[in-house]
Motif scaffolding. Structure first.
Motif, PDB file in Angstrom:
ATOM      1  N   ALA A  24      22.359   5.704  19.703  1.00 11.76           N
ATOM      2  CA  ALA A  24      21.608   5.853  20.950  1.00 11.76           C
ATOM      3  C   ALA A  24      22.388   5.439  22.372  1.00 11.76           C
ATOM      4  O   ALA A  24      22.143   5.943  23.219  1.00 11.76           O
ATOM      5  CB  ALA A  24      20.143   5.169  21.023  1.00 11.76           C
ATOM      6  N   LEU A  25      23.066   4.328  21.745  1.00 12.98           N
ATOM      7  CA  LEU A  25      23.825   3.650  22.976  1.00 12.98           C
ATOM      8  C   LEU A  25      25.212   4.366  23.337  1.00 12.98           C
ATOM      9  O   LEU A  25      25.653   4.590  24.364  1.00 12.98           O
ATOM     10  CB  LEU A  25      24.385   2.175  22.393  1.00 12.98           C
ATOM     11  N   LEU A  26      25.617   4.986  22.324  1.00 12.85           N
ATOM     12  CA  LEU A  26      26.894   5.905  22.556  1.00 12.85           C
ATOM     13  C   LEU A  26      26.665   7.368  22.786  1.00 12.85           C
ATOM     14  O   LEU A  26      27.624   8.130  23.111  1.00 12.85           O
ATOM     15  CB  LEU A  26      27.877   5.771  21.183  1.00 12.85           C
ATOM     16  N   ALA A  27      25.488   7.787  22.763  1.00 15.86           N
ATOM     17  CA  ALA A  27      25.041   9.077  23.136  1.00 15.86           C
ATOM     18  C   ALA A  27      25.680   9.749  24.540  1.00 15.86           C
ATOM     19  O   ALA A  27      25.642   8.946  25.556  1.00 15.86           O
ATOM     20  CB  ALA A  27      23.586   9.297  23.351  1.00 15.86           C
ATOM     21  N   PRO A  28      26.386  10.713  24.404  1.00 11.78           N
ATOM     22  CA  PRO A  28      26.873  11.423  25.522  1.00 11.78           C
ATOM     23  C   PRO A  28      25.925  11.897  26.627  1.00 11.78           C
ATOM     24  O   PRO A  28      24.866  11.866  26.323  1.00 11.78           O
ATOM     25  CB  PRO A  28      27.813  12.569  25.024  1.00 11.78           C
ATOM     26  N   ALA A  29      26.413  11.898  27.888  1.00 10.37           N
ATOM     27  CA  ALA A  29      25.693  12.400  28.878  1.00 10.37           C
ATOM     28  C   ALA A  29      24.784  13.658  28.677  1.00 10.37           C
ATOM     29  O   ALA A  29      25.261  14.388  28.182  1.00 10.37           O
ATOM     30  CB  ALA A  29      26.322  12.515  30.265  1.00 10.37           C
ATOM     31  N   GLY A  30      23.557  13.646  29.097  1.00 10.41           N
ATOM     32  CA  GLY A  30      22.810  14.801  28.910  1.00 10.41           C
ATOM     33  C   GLY A  30      22.066  14.767  27.420  1.00 10.41           C
ATOM     34  O   GLY A  30      21.115  15.740  26.882  1.00 10.41           O
ATOM     35  N   MET A  31      22.304  13.789  26.469  1.00 13.82           N
ATOM     36  CA  MET A  31      21.646  13.594  25.229  1.00 13.82           C
ATOM     37  C   MET A  31      20.752  12.397  25.392  1.00 13.82           C
ATOM     38  O   MET A  31      21.137  11.199  25.763  1.00 13.82           O
ATOM     39  CB  MET A  31      22.788  13.533  24.038  1.00 13.82           C
ATOM     40  N   GLN A  32      19.646  12.743  24.989  1.00 14.45           N
ATOM     41  CA  GLN A  32      18.631  11.533  24.902  1.00 14.45           C
ATOM     42  C   GLN A  32      18.070  11.601  23.261  1.00 14.45           C
ATOM     43  O   GLN A  32      17.500  12.070  22.614  1.00 14.45           O
ATOM     44  CB  GLN A  32      17.162  11.801  25.660  1.00 14.45           C
ATOM     45  N   LEU A  33      18.493  10.191  22.841  1.00 18.83           N
ATOM     46  CA  LEU A  33      18.388  10.008  21.262  1.00 18.83           C
ATOM     47  C   LEU A  33      17.264   8.968  21.176  1.00 18.83           C
ATOM     48  O   LEU A  33      17.288   7.738  21.934  1.00 18.83           O
ATOM     49  CB  LEU A  33      19.560   9.213  20.603  1.00 18.83           C
ATOM     50  N   THR A  34      16.088   9.341  20.520  1.00 20.23           N
ATOM     51  CA  THR A  34      15.073   8.275  20.320  1.00 20.23           C
ATOM     52  C   THR A  34      14.903   8.066  18.892  1.00 20.23           C
ATOM     53  O   THR A  34      14.819   9.189  17.641  1.00 20.23           O
ATOM     54  CB  THR A  34      13.759   9.262  20.700  1.00 20.23           C
ATOM     55  N   LEU A  35      14.530   6.978  18.383  1.00 20.72           N
ATOM     56  CA  LEU A  35      14.468   6.432  17.077  1.00 20.72           C
ATOM     57  C   LEU A  35      12.992   6.448  16.908  1.00 20.72           C
ATOM     58  O   LEU A  35      12.165   5.823  17.353  1.00 20.72           O
ATOM     59  CB  LEU A  35      15.055   5.042  16.630  1.00 20.72           C
ATOM     60  N   TYR A  36      12.481   7.314  15.608  1.00 20.35           N
ATOM     61  CA  TYR A  36      11.345   7.427  15.442  1.00 20.35           C
ATOM     62  C   TYR A  36      10.824   6.294  14.686  1.00 20.35           C
ATOM     63  O   TYR A  36      11.324   5.660  13.707  1.00 20.35           O
ATOM     64  CB  TYR A  36      10.962   8.549  14.316  1.00 20.35           C
ATOM     65  N   PRO A  37      10.010   4.997  15.416  1.00 15.74           N
ATOM     66  CA  PRO A  37       9.589   3.885  14.834  1.00 15.74           C
ATOM     67  C   PRO A  37       8.739   3.532  13.623  1.00 15.74           C
ATOM     68  O   PRO A  37       8.894   2.590  13.156  1.00 15.74           O
ATOM     69  CB  PRO A  37       9.034   3.345  16.237  1.00 15.74           C
ATOM     70  N   THR A  38       8.050   4.632  13.155  1.00 14.75           N
ATOM     71  CA  THR A  38       7.023   4.293  12.199  1.00 14.75           C
ATOM     72  C   THR A  38       6.778   5.037  11.000  1.00 14.75           C
ATOM     73  O   THR A  38       5.960   5.352  10.268  1.00 14.75           O
ATOM     74  CB  THR A  38       5.519   4.375  13.145  1.00 14.75           C
ATOM     75  N   LEU A  39       8.028   5.513  10.498  1.00 18.69           N
ATOM     76  CA  LEU A  39       8.156   6.430   9.442  1.00 18.69           C
ATOM     77  C   LEU A  39       7.368   5.744   8.221  1.00 18.69           C
ATOM     78  O   LEU A  39       6.819   6.228   7.162  1.00 18.69           O
ATOM     79  CB  LEU A  39       9.666   6.654   8.810  1.00 18.69           C
ATOM     80  N   GLY A  40       7.562   4.508   7.965  1.00 13.44           N
ATOM     81  CA  GLY A  40       6.943   3.598   6.914  1.00 13.44           C
ATOM     82  C   GLY A  40       5.378   3.783   7.051  1.00 13.44           C
ATOM     83  O   GLY A  40       4.738   2.896   6.159  1.00 13.44           O
ATOM     84  N   LEU A  41       5.003   4.015   8.265  1.00 11.35           N
ATOM     85  CA  LEU A  41       3.302   3.984   8.409  1.00 11.35           C
ATOM     86  C   LEU A  41       2.685   5.307   7.688  1.00 11.35           C
ATOM     87  O   LEU A  41       1.424   5.614   8.002  1.00 11.35           O
ATOM     88  CB  LEU A  41       2.931   3.693   9.766  1.00 11.35           C
ATOM     89  N   LEU A  42       3.673   6.255   7.510  1.00 17.93           N
ATOM     90  CA  LEU A  42       2.960   7.822   6.781  1.00 17.93           C
ATOM     91  C   LEU A  42       2.217   7.554   5.572  1.00 17.93           C
ATOM     92  O   LEU A  42       2.815   6.628   4.765  1.00 17.93           O
ATOM     93  CB  LEU A  42       4.189   8.771   6.707  1.00 17.93           C
ATOM     94  N   PRO A  43       1.149   8.001   5.489  1.00 23.38           N
ATOM     95  CA  PRO A  43       0.427   7.763   4.178  1.00 23.38           C
ATOM     96  C   PRO A  43       1.418   8.682   2.975  1.00 23.38           C
ATOM     97  O   PRO A  43       2.023   9.221   3.527  1.00 23.38           O
ATOM     98  CB  PRO A  43      -0.842   8.346   4.546  1.00 23.38           C
ATOM     99  N   LEU A  44       1.151   8.131   1.916  1.00 19.51           N
ATOM    100  CA  LEU A  44       1.798   8.898   0.850  1.00 19.51           C
ATOM    101  C   LEU A  44       1.346  10.417   0.683  1.00 19.51           C
ATOM    102  O   LEU A  44       0.231  10.551   1.159  1.00 19.51           O
ATOM    103  CB  LEU A  44       1.227   8.333  -0.638  1.00 19.51           C
TER     104      LEU A  44
END
Length: 176
Positions: A24-44
């Motif tokens: 996310a910090l190294l992403a080139p110009a024109g790229m927006q990187l979002t880390l999905y924060p809640t994968l662990g909250l998905l139900p089984l």
């Protein structure tokens, strides 16, 4: 380019999550990187709920669909994909979220070959478009590098920037 990053680790000090945050910090110009924060909250995963998925599943699906590409980093547990990553992918199998979606795989340990192979198989089954020249194993396991250290390391930051640039060269197709 909107890039969604998924980490298959729930550890606070996860090397794979650190790789994604560095990207996310190294992403080139024109790229927006979002880390999905809640994968662990998905139900089984429960196939009985697929027709009307639970809200966290619907949210993840919507974010995957809205992304131009995905960046996935997952550790290897017992020669396989982490449970949280497998669960998330299982929820997406019956949707078209991954169909022709450009996906790059990162891993913090070059030894994690079984998990990477399993991820490739799962994603191919889901009709994702794996971008091999944007996928790499980065040897940071045991390096004691944090996010800033990863970004400052010449060889590692160069490899990550190269992977992001390669991913940027493979936009989602118009048919997706």
């Amino acid at each position: 380019m909107k890039l969604l990053a998924l980490s298959g680790s729930l550890r606070a000090a996860s090397h794979n999550t650190a790789l994604l945050r560095a990207c996310a910090l190294l992403a080139p110009a024109g790229m927006q990187l979002t880390l999905y924060p809640t994968l662990g909250l998905l139900p089984l995963f429960n196939p009985d709920l697929e027709a009307i998925p639970p809200e966290p599943v619907a949210d993840l699906r919507a974010q995957i669909i809205a992304a131009d590409a995905l960046l996935i980093a997952s550790p290897e547990y017992a020669h396989g994909v982490s449970g949280v990553m497998k669960n998330a992918l299982d929820w997406m199998v019956s949707s078209e979220a991954f169909v022709d979606k450009p996906v790059a795989l990162l891993n913090a340990s070059p030894r994690a070959t079984h998990a990477q192979a399993a991820l490739r198989e799962i994603l191919c089954t889901m009709s994702a478009r794996l971008i091999e020249d944007a996928s790499l194993a980065v040897p940071i396991l045991g390096s004691k590098l944090d996010i800033q250290g990863i970004c400052a390391h010449p060889a590692i930051s160069s490899s990550l920037l190269g992977a992001l640039t390669a991913l940027q060269m493979h936009p989602v197709s118009l048919s997706a």
